[in-house]
Design a protein around this motif. Structure first.
Motif, mmCIF file in Angstrom:
data_model
loop_
_atom_site.group_PDB
_atom_site.id
_atom_site.type_symbol
_atom_site.label_atom_id
_atom_site.label_comp_id
_atom_site.label_asym_id
_atom_site.label_seq_id
_atom_site.Cartn_x
_atom_site.Cartn_y
_atom_site.Cartn_z
ATOM 1 N N VAL A 408 1.149 -1.201 0.168
ATOM 2 C CA VAL A 408 0.444 -0.043 -0.099
ATOM 3 C C VAL A 408 1.096 1.256 0.299
ATOM 4 O O VAL A 408 1.535 1.282 0.947
ATOM 5 C CB VAL A 408 -1.135 0.228 0.644
ATOM 6 N N TYR A 409 0.759 1.844 -1.219
ATOM 7 C CA TYR A 409 1.870 2.582 -1.198
ATOM 8 C C TYR A 409 1.374 4.344 -1.935
ATOM 9 O O TYR A 409 0.253 4.203 -3.308
ATOM 10 C CB TYR A 409 3.325 2.528 -2.570
ATOM 11 N N ASP A 410 1.244 5.394 -0.704
ATOM 12 C CA ASP A 410 -0.047 6.308 -1.377
ATOM 13 C C ASP A 410 0.483 7.583 -1.433
ATOM 14 O O ASP A 410 -0.252 8.472 -0.254
ATOM 15 C CB ASP A 410 -1.253 6.143 -0.913
ATOM 16 N N PRO A 411 1.606 7.785 -1.232
ATOM 17 C CA PRO A 411 2.337 9.292 -1.151
ATOM 18 C C PRO A 411 2.217 10.719 -1.711
ATOM 19 O O PRO A 411 2.128 12.010 -1.545
ATOM 20 C CB PRO A 411 4.069 9.225 -1.844
ATOM 21 N N LEU A 412 1.201 10.389 -2.982
ATOM 22 C CA LEU A 412 0.673 11.133 -3.916
ATOM 23 C C LEU A 412 -0.297 11.928 -3.964
ATOM 24 O O LEU A 412 -1.566 11.479 -2.962
ATOM 25 C CB LEU A 412 0.418 11.066 -5.297
ATOM 26 N N PRO A 413 -0.631 13.454 -3.630
ATOM 27 C CA PRO A 413 -1.783 13.789 -3.301
ATOM 28 C C PRO A 413 -3.219 13.783 -3.964
ATOM 29 O O PRO A 413 -3.426 13.268 -5.554
ATOM 30 C CB PRO A 413 -1.371 14.887 -2.885
ATOM 31 N N ALA A 414 -4.529 13.169 -3.312
ATOM 32 C CA ALA A 414 -5.277 13.105 -4.548
ATOM 33 C C ALA A 414 -6.408 14.114 -5.636
ATOM 34 O O ALA A 414 -7.730 14.031 -5.826
ATOM 35 C CB ALA A 414 -6.491 12.181 -3.483
ATOM 36 N N GLN A 415 -5.802 15.518 -5.024
ATOM 37 C CA GLN A 415 -6.476 16.864 -5.444
ATOM 38 C C GLN A 415 -6.706 16.569 -7.325
ATOM 39 O O GLN A 415 -5.840 15.706 -8.042
ATOM 40 C CB GLN A 415 -5.541 17.440 -5.781
ATOM 41 N N LEU A 416 -7.663 16.977 -7.710
ATOM 42 C CA LEU A 416 -7.998 17.096 -9.117
ATOM 43 C C LEU A 416 -6.558 17.569 -10.093
ATOM 44 O O LEU A 416 -5.916 16.787 -11.080
ATOM 45 C CB LEU A 416 -9.007 17.650 -10.095
ATOM 46 N N THR A 417 -5.918 17.338 -9.559
ATOM 47 C CA THR A 417 -5.033 18.447 -10.482
ATOM 48 C C THR A 417 -3.451 17.937 -9.705
ATOM 49 O O THR A 417 -2.261 18.594 -10.262
ATOM 50 C CB THR A 417 -4.536 20.190 -10.275
ATOM 51 N N SER A 418 -3.584 17.120 -9.164
ATOM 52 C CA SER A 418 -1.741 16.647 -8.864
ATOM 53 C C SER A 418 -1.698 15.620 -9.123
ATOM 54 O O SER A 418 -2.895 14.256 -9.276
ATOM 55 C CB SER A 418 -2.124 16.392 -6.833
ATOM 56 N N GLY A 419 -0.660 14.944 -10.235
ATOM 57 C CA GLY A 419 -0.051 14.300 -10.707
ATOM 58 C C GLY A 419 1.256 12.837 -9.978
ATOM 59 O O GLY A 419 1.708 13.526 -8.800
ATOM 60 N N GLY A 420 1.846 12.802 -10.875
ATOM 61 C CA GLY A 420 2.837 11.477 -10.475
ATOM 62 C C GLY A 420 2.782 10.557 -10.916
ATOM 63 O O GLY A 420 1.835 9.517 -11.485
#
Length: 477
Positions: A408-420
């Protein structure tokens, strides 16, 4: 003489603080004379205690079970000030009268749950009956106790005859002698016929059984699972439509977020039925990397690993916009949304519980394949789809499935404008991750915060080579 219905109605009003003074004397008299009435009072006192500590923090007791054990409350009436003061004084008097007998009764009872830990198990026990932060004493759990397991395994022995083995990491709470909430962990239970109505609750399901052997897996990042080995149990989902299902021996079910049930293979090998003498040390090493840059790891997709060219058996994937689990092992990372005409999602689009099974075969030497490394790439332009959550099982030649890794790896934010992008690499401490494998299965998990908890899986590469075991006329050596 007061009948049972009137007794329960008066007790409910007593604990609500609404019992009329003319009824209090009658209640006090029946409690003094009738042992069964005092037993009923103790049940209400315990329920009152449960509701009290629920009010101090998050609502952890499943609503379904609360409704089951909580009798209907009578209409609330607000007495005049004089009656309220008299009722309050009567409450104090009754509690003082029964306090001594209650303490003696509690001490004479056998503890509802005894636990034993395997050597090296990391545990922490707290009780709602004890001051905040104080650890409970002795290998027993009273109702209201919370137990945390880090690494290790624990055996549970209930006074009812129920026996369980829980593997860490795990967390569970004992609500009653016949009600255990498993918040996280892998647990096996044997419930004898005499232990009527024993129940296990997880964040996703409620299990009710009498006379069964079963295993349950609870993890916030994955679907809760129940595996039945003997007898049958009634399983009820706590989400969506909250459907119930009778799960019979030799079958297994996972509780989906919609409230429906997903049939899965039964896996006895995932559960221990006794304490290990020595806790096995994990051989798995998991390393993780992330980048706020889209397609940061696009050059690391492999086109010549063990999974390349294998068409998997799949369930549950989203196929919109030309997304496909076939793109998970094609050696191509893929571009962003609508960057390639006719193939808007160049990757695999997961749902919680989606599976893909890859059959490697027994290899040229008839001994399967030795796995040395796993590399997983996830990536997307926004909405948290660049995070990842999955488990992998492997099947050695001629043997049953066994778990290999859980991520389980979720370092990236979930906002609509955020990717990665994220990259996860799994290796073995001695350079050997798994030996003699003929099949591999992955199951997608739940990514916190992303749309429908899914992610875009760009590539899954499994590296290794055929197991080099000589084959003689009498078979494998």
């Amino acid at each position: 003489m007061m009948n049972r219905r009137d007794l329960e109605r008066h007790l409910q009003a007593f604990f609500d603080g609404t019992l009329e003074d003319e009824h209090f004397a009658a209640l006090q008299e029946v409690l003094r004379r009738d042992p069964e009435a005092r037993a009923c009072y103790r049940e209400y006192l315990h329920l009152h205690h449960l509701l009290s500590f629920r009010a101090k923090g998050p609502d952890r007791l499943p609503a379904d079970l609360l409704e089951e054990i909580m009798p209907p409350a009578p209409p609330v009436r607000f007495p005049r000030r004089g009656r309220w003061m008299l009722a309050a004084a009567a409450v104090v008097a009754l509690l003082a009268t029964l306090a001594g007998s209650m303490m003696a009764w509690r001490q004479s009872q056998r503890p509802p749950l005894r636990y034993t830990a395997s050597p090296g198990t990391d545990i922490s026990v707290t009780s709602e009956l004890a001051p905040t932060g104080q650890r409970a004493q002795g290998p027993f759990l009273e109702p209201g106790s919370q137990l945390e397991i880090g690494d290790g395994t624990m055996e549970l022995e209930f006074s009812s005859g129920v026996r369980g083995i829980v593997r860490g990491p795990a967390s569970f709470r004992l609500y009653r002698k016949d009600l255990l909430e498993l918040e996280r962990g892998t647990a096996w239970f044997h419930v004898p016929e005499k232990a009527a109505d024993f129940k296990v609750s997880t964040p996703d399901l409620i299990l009710k059984e009498t006379g069964a052997e079963f295993g349950v897996i609870a993890d916030p990042a994955f679907l809760s699972e129940v595996h039945v080995f003997h007898g049958s149990i009634e399983a009820t989902s706590r989400h969506g439509r909250r459907t119930s299902k009778r799960v019979g021996a030799g079958t297994a079910q996972a509780a989906e977020d919609t409230g429906e049930w997903q049939e899965i293979p039964v896996r006895r090998g995932r559960f221990l039925t006794s304490l290990p003498g020595v806790e096995p040390e994990s051989n798995v090493i998991v390393s993780k990397e992330s980048s706020p840059v889209d397609r940061a790891y696009e050059n690391e997709a492999s086109a010549d690993d063990l999974l390349t060219g294998i068409v998997p058996l799949t369930t549950g994937w989203k196929l919109q916009n030309n997304a496909s689990p076939l793109e998970l092992t094609d050696g191509i990372h893929g571009a962003g949304f609508q960057k390639v005409q006719g193939d808007m999602v160049q990757g695999a689009w997961t749902t919680v519980g989606a599976t893909a099974e890859y059959r490697l075969g027994i290899g040229p030497n008839g001994a399967g394949y030795n796995i040395t490394m796993i590399r997983s790439l996830a990536d997307w332009e926004n909405v948290g789809f660049g995070n990842q959550a999955w488990t992998m099982e492997v099947k050695p030649v001629g043997r049953d499935w066994m778990p290999l890794a859980s991520v389980v790896y979720d370092p990236l934010p979930a906002q609509l404008t955020s990717g990665g992008s994220t990259k996860v690499t799994v290796t073995g401490k001695d350079g050997r991750l798994a030996q003699g494998i003929e099949a591999i299965k992955v199951t997608a998990g739940r990514v916190p915060g992303s749309v429908q908890h899914g992610f875009v899986w760009r590539e899954l590469d499994v590296f290794g080579a055929p197991a080099d075991v000589p084959v003689t006329g009498s078979g494998r050596e």
